[in-house]
Design a protein around this motif. Structure first.
Motif, mmCIF file in Angstrom:
data_model
loop_
_atom_site.group_PDB
_atom_site.id
_atom_site.type_symbol
_atom_site.label_atom_id
_atom_site.label_comp_id
_atom_site.label_asym_id
_atom_site.label_seq_id
_atom_site.Cartn_x
_atom_site.Cartn_y
_atom_site.Cartn_z
ATOM 1 N N LEU A 107 -41.699 0.871 -21.536
ATOM 2 C CA LEU A 107 -41.302 0.287 -20.256
ATOM 3 C C LEU A 107 -42.545 0.409 -19.185
ATOM 4 O O LEU A 107 -42.352 -0.374 -18.146
ATOM 5 C CB LEU A 107 -39.900 0.510 -19.946
ATOM 6 N N GLY A 108 -43.251 1.547 -19.531
ATOM 7 C CA GLY A 108 -44.583 1.578 -18.391
ATOM 8 C C GLY A 108 -43.899 2.458 -17.186
ATOM 9 O O GLY A 108 -44.408 2.253 -16.147
ATOM 10 N N VAL A 109 -42.738 3.252 -17.462
ATOM 11 C CA VAL A 109 -42.389 4.054 -16.219
ATOM 12 C C VAL A 109 -42.283 5.335 -17.026
ATOM 13 O O VAL A 109 -41.876 5.544 -18.035
ATOM 14 C CB VAL A 109 -41.028 3.717 -15.536
ATOM 15 N N SER A 110 -42.284 6.623 -16.159
ATOM 16 C CA SER A 110 -42.223 7.830 -16.509
ATOM 17 C C SER A 110 -40.672 8.313 -16.468
ATOM 18 O O SER A 110 -40.167 9.053 -17.387
ATOM 19 C CB SER A 110 -42.946 8.746 -15.949
ATOM 20 N N ALA A 111 -39.864 7.613 -15.809
ATOM 21 C CA ALA A 111 -38.507 7.934 -15.553
ATOM 22 C C ALA A 111 -37.811 6.859 -14.771
ATOM 23 O O ALA A 111 -38.295 5.964 -14.305
ATOM 24 C CB ALA A 111 -38.402 9.225 -14.785
ATOM 25 N N THR A 112 -36.494 6.837 -15.169
ATOM 26 C CA THR A 112 -35.661 6.044 -14.611
ATOM 27 C C THR A 112 -34.344 6.364 -14.137
ATOM 28 O O THR A 112 -34.012 7.651 -14.332
ATOM 29 C CB THR A 112 -35.030 4.692 -15.563
ATOM 30 N N THR A 113 -33.594 5.770 -13.139
ATOM 31 C CA THR A 113 -32.407 6.423 -12.586
ATOM 32 C C THR A 113 -31.154 5.621 -13.576
ATOM 33 O O THR A 113 -31.360 4.541 -13.601
ATOM 34 C CB THR A 113 -32.050 6.090 -11.275
ATOM 35 N N PRO A 169 -31.255 -5.734 -21.290
ATOM 36 C CA PRO A 169 -30.771 -7.277 -21.395
ATOM 37 C C PRO A 169 -30.071 -7.534 -19.933
ATOM 38 O O PRO A 169 -29.428 -6.653 -19.176
ATOM 39 C CB PRO A 169 -29.634 -7.164 -22.479
ATOM 40 N N PRO A 170 -29.572 -8.861 -19.846
ATOM 41 C CA PRO A 170 -28.768 -9.327 -18.798
ATOM 42 C C PRO A 170 -27.480 -8.786 -18.352
ATOM 43 O O PRO A 170 -27.061 -8.131 -19.465
ATOM 44 C CB PRO A 170 -28.750 -10.890 -18.795
ATOM 45 N N GLY A 171 -26.974 -8.704 -17.177
ATOM 46 C CA GLY A 171 -25.861 -7.939 -17.148
ATOM 47 C C GLY A 171 -24.535 -8.252 -17.746
ATOM 48 O O GLY A 171 -23.792 -7.484 -18.135
ATOM 49 N N ASP A 172 -24.650 -9.654 -18.377
ATOM 50 C CA ASP A 172 -23.474 -10.071 -19.057
ATOM 51 C C ASP A 172 -23.555 -9.977 -20.613
ATOM 52 O O ASP A 172 -22.808 -10.281 -21.147
ATOM 53 C CB ASP A 172 -23.258 -11.475 -19.039
ATOM 54 N N ASP A 173 -24.541 -9.225 -20.882
ATOM 55 C CA ASP A 173 -24.872 -8.847 -22.432
ATOM 56 C C ASP A 173 -25.433 -7.411 -22.579
ATOM 57 O O ASP A 173 -26.402 -7.087 -23.229
ATOM 58 C CB ASP A 173 -25.910 -10.067 -23.049
ATOM 59 N N ARG A 174 -24.542 -6.606 -22.145
ATOM 60 C CA ARG A 174 -25.081 -4.933 -22.343
ATOM 61 C C ARG A 174 -23.562 -4.165 -22.133
ATOM 62 O O ARG A 174 -22.671 -4.545 -21.771
ATOM 63 C CB ARG A 174 -25.838 -4.666 -21.185
ATOM 64 N N VAL A 175 -23.961 -2.937 -22.693
ATOM 65 C CA VAL A 175 -22.847 -1.936 -22.487
ATOM 66 C C VAL A 175 -22.834 -1.316 -21.179
ATOM 67 O O VAL A 175 -23.735 -1.607 -20.448
ATOM 68 C CB VAL A 175 -22.923 -1.024 -23.725
ATOM 69 N N GLY A 176 -21.946 -0.379 -20.873
ATOM 70 C CA GLY A 176 -21.586 -0.046 -19.427
ATOM 71 C C GLY A 176 -22.831 0.857 -18.960
ATOM 72 O O GLY A 176 -22.409 2.193 -18.478
ATOM 73 N N ASP A 202 -37.053 -8.299 -22.805
ATOM 74 C CA ASP A 202 -35.695 -8.306 -22.245
ATOM 75 C C ASP A 202 -34.709 -7.197 -23.040
ATOM 76 O O ASP A 202 -33.679 -7.263 -22.864
ATOM 77 C CB ASP A 202 -35.211 -9.586 -22.158
ATOM 78 N N GLY A 203 -35.448 -6.527 -23.490
ATOM 79 C CA GLY A 203 -34.787 -5.246 -24.082
ATOM 80 C C GLY A 203 -33.818 -5.415 -25.344
ATOM 81 O O GLY A 203 -32.975 -4.581 -25.707
ATOM 82 N N TYR A 204 -34.270 -6.395 -26.149
ATOM 83 C CA TYR A 204 -33.700 -6.378 -27.549
ATOM 84 C C TYR A 204 -34.559 -6.130 -28.526
ATOM 85 O O TYR A 204 -35.990 -6.139 -28.369
ATOM 86 C CB TYR A 204 -33.133 -7.884 -27.727
ATOM 87 N N LEU A 205 -33.906 -5.670 -29.760
ATOM 88 C CA LEU A 205 -35.129 -5.582 -30.819
ATOM 89 C C LEU A 205 -35.510 -6.771 -31.313
ATOM 90 O O LEU A 205 -34.999 -7.768 -31.383
ATOM 91 C CB LEU A 205 -34.088 -4.952 -32.062
ATOM 92 N N ASP A 206 -36.807 -6.865 -31.751
ATOM 93 C CA ASP A 206 -37.455 -8.083 -32.062
ATOM 94 C C ASP A 206 -37.154 -7.977 -33.713
ATOM 95 O O ASP A 206 -37.819 -7.291 -34.460
ATOM 96 C CB ASP A 206 -39.027 -7.787 -31.972
#
Lengths: 416, 137
Positions: free
Chosen positions: A381-387, A335-342, A157-161
């Motif tokens: 993440l298993g993707v070559s690119a994101t938007t 992380p979820p929408g209520d715990d991330r920067v813009g 979910d995108g946090y540091l372990d």
């Protein structure tokens, strides 16, 4: 008063400071600028401040006895004090060197400290979400010195372990270098906790703050960072100026990274004596107009309030996250929408990110598609690119709606 | 359909229903290339006629954006009947004509990837080039 209680921004009023936001990108197509993670727009006060320098007191600094040089020197030096104050560096200008950008700040420390201090058996601990600025730099310094680079895992979910961090950071660790806010995932990392962990093992702690300083109050001493780096152009300032904060005793011990004029006190054919801090790290003619422009950017941001900017971004990004993930074929990484920067980096199933951003561009929506200088993280993440859509203090909910409509259009166009 | 300059029906059609997608059983040569920054990747298989010069069959496979994949599909239809010399003489304008839409400057490399892969494959086959992978960077 905490960030949660921060008074909402008067965005309509703020947008008046950024005339570029009124332009069209194609006939009848309004610009929706959502590429702030790459670079932010520049308010009039910053443009004016830099123009005024060029119009009325353009001169080189530190070397002229004449009036213009004195004025330019004072303004350029004051900018260091202003930035120091902004990030809570009580040592003032002596702890704040201007560089070209975050990347150069990273390289200054990697070369000036890393080359002489690292060797076989030493370890540098990074994270899997590091920007190439840190990742490539430490990777290459490690190759030169025989040190080893290790990476703190990123959870699903995108946090540091942090358990993994505690495992990796040992007495062999000499440097822990961590991105404060991920430019890809939008994660805000627990930098104070990581600083403690590094210091418990007598390692130094370097923070890449390129995506943090623009949008939240940052206090380098509260974090207890040994070094902290960021760029002017992501925080309403100009390109061409970045900042390296360093604790005074560390900067004093370090040799310079670049040699030449300005950074010396006394030169003979055989020897050179380094200049005082921070000028020791600013060889050659520095970014004078840009440094002065950065001062104006800091003034601008503080006149609005970093708490309020942070809260505004949090609200906007939560709205964007919710609207985008309304559809099952959209994956937002991190992380979820209520715990991330813009920012939101997302994948639209079945449509390549370059096609998504092309369609978005046709709707006037400027986003970034690609690997965002985090290729190894994209491998994880298993993707070559994101938007990636990234927001700032002048963005509105209506602009998020425009983004979502453009994504709908891409979905419709590519529907099989 | 939503109005879009770059994604006319023809391109979307080739992207959704790629022609000659897959592998040839017995290709005369095969070559792979990529746009490292985008992650587009294309492999082109080419089979020559008995004259050793005329292209008889083409197949491609890969992944990437609509422009790169549609260009490969369209090229795979155009190449049979052409000679290797004709393939090598093709340039960017031929590809853009084939696509029939305005390609923005940042996307040109997506458009020409398949052509470059086929051309490099031909030159490697002819012994005039030594290259593992084509890269547009």
């Amino acid at each position: 008063m905490g960030v949660q209680d921060a008074e909402p921004l008067d965005v309509e009023r703020i947008r008046e400071d950024f005339p570029i936001l009124d332009r069209e990108v194609g006939e009848g197509t309004d610009l929706v600028y959502l590429d702030n993670g790459a670079t932010s727009q520049t308010p009039e006060s910053v443009v004016e401040t830099m123009s005024e320098y060029y119009r009325t007191y353009n001169a080189n600094v530190h070397r002229g006895i004449h009036r213009l040089s004195q004025e330019a020197s004072i303004a350029y030096e004051d900018a260091h004090d202003r930035v120091a104050e902004f990030i809570g560096a009580s040592g003032g200008r002596e702890e704040v060197a201007f560089t070209k950008n975050t990347t150069e700040s990273m390289n200054v420390v990697a070369y000036a400290w890393g080359l002489s201090e690292l060797g076989p058996g030493d370890e540098v601990v990074l994270t899997q979400m590091e920007h190439h600025a840190a990742l490539v730099t430490w990777q290459q310094i490690a190759k030169k010195t025989g040190a080893e680079v290790k990476f703190i895992r990123v959870t699903d979910d995108g946090y540091l372990d942090l358990d993994h961090a505690r495992e990796l950071i040992t007495d062999d660790t000499e440097m822990v270098s961590v991105v404060h806010v991920s430019n890809t995932l939008g994660t805000v990392n627990p930098v104070s906790e990581l600083a403690d962990l590094a210091h418990d093992h007598d390692a130094l702690f370097f923070v890449d703050g390129a995506q943090a300083v623009p949008n939240r109050p940052v206090d380098v001493e509260a974090i207890d960072a040994d070094f902290y780096a960021f760029s002017g152009h992501k925080m309403c300032g100009p390109t061409g100026v970045g900042v390296l904060y360093g604790k005074r005793h560390l900067l004093e011990e370090m040799d310079p990274y670049l040699f030449g004029g300005m950074m010396i006190k006394k030169v003979t054919f055989e020897e050179s004596k380094w200049n005082d801090l921070p000028w020791k790290f600013e060889a050659g003619t520095p970014p004078i107009a840009e440094g002065i422009g950065l001062h104006a950017a800091v003034d601008y941001l503080e006149s609005i309030g970093m708490d309020r900017i942070q809260r505004h971004e949090e609200r906007i990004v939560e709205y964007a996250y919710d609207r985008l993930t309304d559809h099952d074929d959209v994956t937002v990484f991190g992380p979820p929408g209520d715990d991330r920067v813009g920012l939101v980096s997302f994948d639209l199933d079945g449509v390549h990110p370059h096609d998504v951003s092309q369609i978005l561009d046709e709707h006037g929506v400027a986003v970034r598609a690609g690997d965002h200088c985090t290729q190894p993280l994209h491998d994880v993440l298993g993707v070559s690119a994101t938007t990636r859509a990234s927001f700032y203090l002048y963005n509105t909910r209506e602009e998020v709606d425009a983004l979502v409509e453009a994504v709908d259009a891409a979905r419709e166009l590519f529907a099989v | 359909m939503v109005g879009s300059d770059m994604y006319r029906q023809q391109i979307l059609d080739h992207y959704r229903n790629p022609r000659n997608h897959g592998e040839l059983e017995d290709p005369t040569f095969s070559h792979v290339g990529e746009n490292p920054m985008c992650g587009d990747e294309i492999t082109m298989d080419v089979e020559l006629a008995e004259d050793g010069e005329t292209i008889e069959r083409v197949a491609f496979r890969g992944e990437g954006c609509a422009i790169s994949q549609a260009a490969a599909s369209m090229l795979s239809e155009r190449l049979p009947g052409k000679t290797l010399s004709e393939l090598r003489e093709m340039d960017r304008d031929d590809v853009l004509d084939m696509l029939g839409v305005d390609i923005s400057p940042m996307r040109i490399k997506c458009a020409v990837l398949a052509e470059k892969v086929a051309q490099d494959g031909a030159e490697i086959y002819l012994g005039e080039k030594d290259l593992d992978r084509t890269s547009t960077e």
